[in-house]
Design an enzyme around this catalytic site. Structure first.
Site, PDB file in Angstrom:
ATOM      1  N   GLU A  18       0.842  -1.198   0.000  1.00  0.00           N
ATOM      2  CA  GLU A  18       0.000   0.000   0.000  1.00  0.00           C
ATOM      3  C   GLU A  18       0.881   1.255   0.000  1.00  0.00           C
ATOM      4  O   GLU A  18       1.842   1.334   0.754  1.00  0.00           O
ATOM      5  CB  GLU A  18      -0.893  -0.005   1.245  1.00  0.00           C
ATOM      6  CG  GLU A  18      -1.779   1.210   1.319  1.00  0.00           C
ATOM      7  CD  GLU A  18      -2.739   1.163   2.496  1.00  0.00           C
ATOM      8  OE1 GLU A  18      -3.443   0.150   2.667  1.00  0.00           O
ATOM      9  OE2 GLU A  18      -2.777   2.156   3.232  1.00  0.00           O
ATOM     10  N   TYR A  53      -6.809   6.820  -0.883  1.00  0.00           N
ATOM     11  CA  TYR A  53      -7.643   7.885  -1.465  1.00  0.00           C
ATOM     12  C   TYR A  53      -8.228   8.674  -0.297  1.00  0.00           C
ATOM     13  O   TYR A  53      -8.863   8.083   0.592  1.00  0.00           O
ATOM     14  CB  TYR A  53      -8.737   7.200  -2.278  1.00  0.00           C
ATOM     15  CG  TYR A  53      -9.711   8.125  -2.958  1.00  0.00           C
ATOM     16  CD1 TYR A  53      -9.543   8.464  -4.300  1.00  0.00           C
ATOM     17  CD2 TYR A  53     -10.818   8.630  -2.274  1.00  0.00           C
ATOM     18  CE1 TYR A  53     -10.450   9.306  -4.929  1.00  0.00           C
ATOM     19  CE2 TYR A  53     -11.726   9.462  -2.900  1.00  0.00           C
ATOM     20  CZ  TYR A  53     -11.536   9.794  -4.236  1.00  0.00           C
ATOM     21  OH  TYR A  53     -12.434  10.622  -4.862  1.00  0.00           O
ATOM     22  N   GLN A 215       7.255   7.855  14.634  1.00  0.00           N
ATOM     23  CA  GLN A 215       6.110   7.445  13.797  1.00  0.00           C
ATOM     24  C   GLN A 215       5.292   6.364  14.532  1.00  0.00           C
ATOM     25  O   GLN A 215       4.068   6.411  14.554  1.00  0.00           O
ATOM     26  CB  GLN A 215       6.696   6.916  12.496  1.00  0.00           C
ATOM     27  CG  GLN A 215       5.818   6.100  11.598  1.00  0.00           C
ATOM     28  CD  GLN A 215       6.704   5.162  10.770  1.00  0.00           C
ATOM     29  OE1 GLN A 215       7.116   4.118  11.247  1.00  0.00           O
ATOM     30  NE2 GLN A 215       7.010   5.552   9.547  1.00  0.00           N
TER      31      GLN A 215
END
Ligand code: FAD
Length: 287
Positions: A18, A53, A215
């Site tokens: 991804e 998206y 992160q």
């Protein structure tokens, strides 16, 4: 290949990646870097590369640009993500027609989270189920869906999530990709509960090879993903060295993936964070 064909292959693990559309300053440079990482990922011959998206179509153009690059130049099997929240029926139909014209065969159908900074939010769709029902009327795309081994943060009960996933399967979802997790036991338990509900589509674990301690901290804080103390402290030990953190991330993710495949997961979906190195090394370690 369509999702149903991809996941029919039971001989070897099925890997997918991804990536997300970059944003902010120096966008052209960031996109150029991403294309270079995609080039490296392509060499691993993934079953799919998925492109996120933004909810409400906030990054529609960049998302589509990456989808086109993967499809037309890199000749990769690409699966766009698509979210319905805040979008109108007409807008969705137009976008889907556009990706079908590109020859895309599969999408990841999602609700998305309502963005804060949107001018107009249409209320045509409330859930991924409604999006799927709508798409089925006019599109030949096969679709994947999202699943949550540690429960969707806003679902009231774990059982509600399972019932939604069962409905997604009943509407024709071919595969589910999970939210990222670090505790394999949560995936095993979720998988067993899915089986009891009659959910038998492949449930592909979503794995993030950690590459930075800050992160990791941010992800744990924002998403509430569970991580055991030992693993967290292991990463903490290396927090001042980027290189050592990447190595630790590869080591932990390799171990996680190995065990998941032994359990019977049909593949792994890597949250690459737009970098090829860690997923590449994990795949080398486990194949
Ligand atoms: P649904 O299937 O409609 O809901 C999933 C579950 O959450 C259901 O059990 C539902 O009841 C519960 N739920 C959802 N919202 C609520 C609520 N408000 N109140 C109560 N229960 C609720 N987001 C993006 O914006 N872009 C992406 O590209 C993207 N890709 C993703 C990829 C994967 C593999 C995953 C796991 C998530 C991704 N997301 C992405 C995040 C996703 O959009 C959010 O998690 C969203 O909140 C739910 O989407 P869904 O399709 O699972 O929704």
């Amino acid at each position: 290949m369509r999702l149903s064909e991809i996941y029919k292959n039971k001989e070897k693990p099925i890997f997918s990646f991804e990536v997300f559309p970059p944003k902010g300053d120096n966008l052209d440079k960031k996109i150029e870097n991403l294309f270079s990482e995609l080039n490296k990922l392509s060499k691993l011959k993934p079953a799919l590369i998925s492109v996120t998206y933004g909810a409400g179509g906030t990054n529609r153009d960049t998302s589509l640009e990456i989808v086109k690059e993967l499809k037309t130049h890199l000749k990769q099997p690409v699966m766009p993500h698509f979210t319905c929240v805040c979008s109108s029926r007409e807008y969705i139909k137009k976008y889907i027609e556009e990706i079908e014209e590109l020859g895309i065969l599969n999408i990841l159908a999602l609700r998305g989270d309502e963005p804060q900074d949107i001018d107009v939010c249409y209320r045509d769709f409330k859930s991924a189920l409604e999006l799927i029902e709508y798409l089925k009327n006019y599109s030949e795309l096969e679709f994947a869906v999202a699943a949550y081994p540690e429960k969707h943060p806003r679902a009231i009960t774990f059982d509600d999530d399972l019932n939604v996933l069962r409905k997604k399967q009943d509407l024709g979802a071919k595969v589910a990709y999970t939210q990222l997790f670090f505790k394999n036991d949560n995936y095993y338990k979720f998988h067993d509960e899915c089986t009891k509900k009659g959910i038998n589509i492949p449930i592909i674990p979503g794995i993030l090879p950690v590459a930075s301690f800050s992160q990791l901290d941010r992800i744990v804080e924002l998403s509430g993903v569970q991580i055991d103390k030992k693993t967290y402290e292991y990463f903490e030990k290396y927090k001042d060295s980027k290189e050592d953190t990447i190595k630790a991330g590869i080591e932990i993710a390799s171990c996680q993936c190995q065990k998941l495949l032994e359990f019977g997961a049909r593949g792994v979906h890597f949250y690459t964070l737009n970098k090829a190195l860690s997923s590449t090394e994990v795949i080398k370690n486990i194949t």
